[in-house]
Design a protein around this motif. Structure first.
Motif, PDB file in Angstrom:
ATOM      1  N   THR A 191      -0.167   0.466 -51.416  1.00 53.02           N
ATOM      2  CA  THR A 191       0.306   0.382 -52.792  1.00 53.02           C
ATOM      3  C   THR A 191       1.800   0.106 -52.804  1.00 53.02           C
ATOM      4  O   THR A 191       2.580   0.839 -52.181  1.00 53.02           O
ATOM      5  CB  THR A 191       0.022   1.690 -53.558  1.00 53.02           C
ATOM      6  N   LEU A 192       2.201  -0.954 -53.505  1.00 51.07           N
ATOM      7  CA  LEU A 192       3.613  -1.254 -53.727  1.00 51.07           C
ATOM      8  C   LEU A 192       3.870  -1.261 -55.226  1.00 51.07           C
ATOM      9  O   LEU A 192       3.112  -1.874 -55.979  1.00 51.07           O
ATOM     10  CB  LEU A 192       3.996  -2.622 -53.148  1.00 51.07           C
ATOM     11  N   ALA A 193       4.931  -0.606 -55.664  1.00 54.56           N
ATOM     12  CA  ALA A 193       5.247  -0.551 -57.094  1.00 54.56           C
ATOM     13  C   ALA A 193       6.742  -0.656 -57.300  1.00 54.56           C
ATOM     14  O   ALA A 193       7.522   0.106 -56.707  1.00 54.56           O
ATOM     15  CB  ALA A 193       4.718   0.749 -57.710  1.00 54.56           C
ATOM     16  N   ALA A 194       7.142  -1.615 -58.142  1.00 53.42           N
ATOM     17  CA  ALA A 194       8.535  -1.761 -58.581  1.00 53.42           C
ATOM     18  C   ALA A 194       8.487  -1.939 -60.089  1.00 53.42           C
ATOM     19  O   ALA A 194       8.540  -3.051 -60.602  1.00 53.42           O
ATOM     20  CB  ALA A 194       9.196  -2.945 -57.900  1.00 53.42           C
ATOM     21  N   LEU A 195       8.342  -0.842 -60.810  1.00 55.22           N
ATOM     22  CA  LEU A 195       8.035  -0.887 -62.235  1.00 55.22           C
ATOM     23  C   LEU A 195       9.179  -0.435 -63.124  1.00 55.22           C
ATOM     24  O   LEU A 195       8.991  -0.239 -64.319  1.00 55.22           O
ATOM     25  CB  LEU A 195       6.789  -0.039 -62.515  1.00 55.22           C
ATOM     26  N   THR A 196      10.389  -0.274 -62.561  1.00 55.11           N
ATOM     27  CA  THR A 196      11.544   0.021 -63.408  1.00 55.11           C
ATOM     28  C   THR A 196      11.790  -1.170 -64.338  1.00 55.11           C
ATOM     29  O   THR A 196      11.845  -2.314 -63.876  1.00 55.11           O
ATOM     30  CB  THR A 196      12.788   0.275 -62.553  1.00 55.11           C
ATOM     31  N   ASN A 222       8.895  -7.170 -62.993  1.00 47.50           N
ATOM     32  CA  ASN A 222       9.338  -8.538 -63.211  1.00 47.50           C
ATOM     33  C   ASN A 222       8.457  -9.500 -62.403  1.00 47.50           C
ATOM     34  O   ASN A 222       7.256  -9.569 -62.629  1.00 47.50           O
ATOM     35  CB  ASN A 222      10.823  -8.684 -62.864  1.00 47.50           C
ATOM     36  N   ASN A 223       8.994 -10.214 -61.432  1.00 53.61           N
ATOM     37  CA  ASN A 223       8.242 -11.278 -60.765  1.00 53.61           C
ATOM     38  C   ASN A 223       7.530 -10.786 -59.504  1.00 53.61           C
ATOM     39  O   ASN A 223       8.022  -9.923 -58.784  1.00 53.61           O
ATOM     40  CB  ASN A 223       9.178 -12.423 -60.371  1.00 53.61           C
ATOM     41  N   PHE A 224       6.368 -11.414 -59.242  1.00 51.61           N
ATOM     42  CA  PHE A 224       5.643 -11.234 -57.989  1.00 51.61           C
ATOM     43  C   PHE A 224       5.598 -12.583 -57.274  1.00 51.61           C
ATOM     44  O   PHE A 224       5.179 -13.588 -57.862  1.00 51.61           O
ATOM     45  CB  PHE A 224       4.223 -10.733 -58.236  1.00 51.61           C
ATOM     46  N   GLY A 239       0.010  -7.728 -59.968  1.00 56.65           N
ATOM     47  CA  GLY A 239       0.323  -7.912 -61.373  1.00 56.65           C
ATOM     48  C   GLY A 239       1.800  -7.858 -61.665  1.00 56.65           C
ATOM     49  O   GLY A 239       2.595  -7.341 -60.872  1.00 56.65           O
ATOM     50  N   SER A 240       2.171  -8.429 -62.799  1.00 55.89           N
ATOM     51  CA  SER A 240       3.534  -8.411 -63.296  1.00 55.89           C
ATOM     52  C   SER A 240       3.502  -7.992 -64.759  1.00 55.89           C
ATOM     53  O   SER A 240       2.672  -8.468 -65.532  1.00 55.89           O
ATOM     54  CB  SER A 240       4.170  -9.798 -63.160  1.00 55.89           C
ATOM     55  N   VAL A 241       4.416  -7.090 -65.134  1.00 60.79           N
ATOM     56  CA  VAL A 241       4.471  -6.628 -66.526  1.00 60.79           C
ATOM     57  C   VAL A 241       5.183  -7.649 -67.408  1.00 60.79           C
ATOM     58  O   VAL A 241       4.685  -8.024 -68.469  1.00 60.79           O
ATOM     59  CB  VAL A 241       5.179  -5.262 -66.613  1.00 60.79           C
ATOM     60  N   ALA A 242       6.337  -8.134 -66.962  1.00 68.76           N
ATOM     61  CA  ALA A 242       7.155  -8.981 -67.827  1.00 68.76           C
ATOM     62  C   ALA A 242       7.600 -10.275 -67.172  1.00 68.76           C
ATOM     63  O   ALA A 242       8.333 -11.048 -67.779  1.00 68.76           O
ATOM     64  CB  ALA A 242       8.393  -8.198 -68.277  1.00 68.76           C
ATOM     65  N   GLY A 243       7.157 -10.526 -65.929  1.00 70.03           N
ATOM     66  CA  GLY A 243       7.600 -11.715 -65.220  1.00 70.03           C
ATOM     67  C   GLY A 243       6.463 -12.669 -64.940  1.00 70.03           C
ATOM     68  O   GLY A 243       5.527 -12.791 -65.710  1.00 70.03           O
TER      69      GLY A 243
END
Length: 255
Positions: A191-196, A222-224, A239-243
């Motif tokens: 699992t990798l998460a960068a959700l700030t 942002n981007n993946f 997945g990406s939230v905003a990128g």
């Protein structure tokens, strides 16, 4: 100037200033501070119930038998070894160099005030490797024989070395970008998460990632960007939230 002992060095208060090398077989600290431009090497046993160690040179500590618990330590590099036990901490570790930790039964360095620039860690028995850190981090290699890898970092994370959990999971959370630059392998889930929620929360895959019995989950705010291969026994979820999601010519996924 310098100090060498095959017995016990006991620090109970005040300040011990070291200009060159401080070498002792056994070290005990219940208060006070050890400071200066020098280095510290402990070769047999270590106890730090209170007080601090803040040196400009390297700090190397070996607990020959049993568990190693460290307190407030800073140095140009920090080496911790517990070949017959586990490693834990009661206060923060600070180094602009490499934190190297080797243990038999797990490594738990989860103080929120840790500030280390690079880590290399390995375990040989049963136990997890956990790190909480508040600085840009280079993972120069992590190998866990029978346990999980858990990294929670405030700052960018990249791995110039391999990360392997032969019989466990890998979970990396960064409050900034994550760059996979070398191989990441686990038997369980990865699992990798960068959700700030900011524009730097990207995840870039430049090194192969594989899970032999679990799945892979990668979530970026942002981007993946995927430039290498992902392989998993179960599902792969990115997945990406905003990128955006970008797949380079070297990217393929099997899962």
């Amino acid at each position: 100037q310098s100090f060498s002992s095959q017995g016990v060095l006991s620090v109970t208060g005040g300040n011990l200033s070291v200009i060159n090398d401080l070498n002792t077989a056994n070290y005990s600290q219940t208060g006070g501070s050890v400071t200066g431009t020098g280095s510290l090497t402990v070769t047999n046993s270590f106890s730090q119930l209170a007080g601090s160690i803040a040196l400009a040179g390297p700090v190397s500590i070996t607990q020959a038998s049993g568990n190693l618990a460290v307190g407030s330590i800073s140095g140009s590099s920090i080496t911790l070894a517990a070949p017959a036990g586990a490693i834990s901490q009661t206060a923060a570790l600070v180094t602009t160099g490499l934190l190297q930790a080797t243990a038999s039964n797990g490594i738990a360095l989860t103080d929120a005030a840790n500030k280390v620039a690079a880590i290399s860690a390995s375990t040989t028995g049963t136990g997890n490797m956990a790190l909480t850190n508040a600085a840009v981090l280079d993972v120069q290699g992590i190998t866990v024989a029978n346990g999980n890898v858990d990294i929670d970092n405030t700052g960018a994370v990249s791995n110039s070395g391999t990360i392997t959990a032969s019989a466990g999971t890998i979970d990396i959370t960064a409050h900034s970008p994550i760059t996979v630059a070398n191989t990441v392998t686990a038997s369980g889930n990865i699992t990798l998460a960068a959700l700030t929620p900011n524009g730097s929360s990207n995840i870039t895959i430049n090194g192969a990632m594989s899970s032999t019995a679990g799945g892979i989950s990668i979530q970026a705010y942002n981007n993946f960007i995927q430039n290498s291969n992902l392989s998993a026994a179960l599902a792969i979820d990115v997945g990406s939230v905003a990128g955006s999601l970008t797949f380079g010519p070297g990217a393929y996924s099997i899962g």
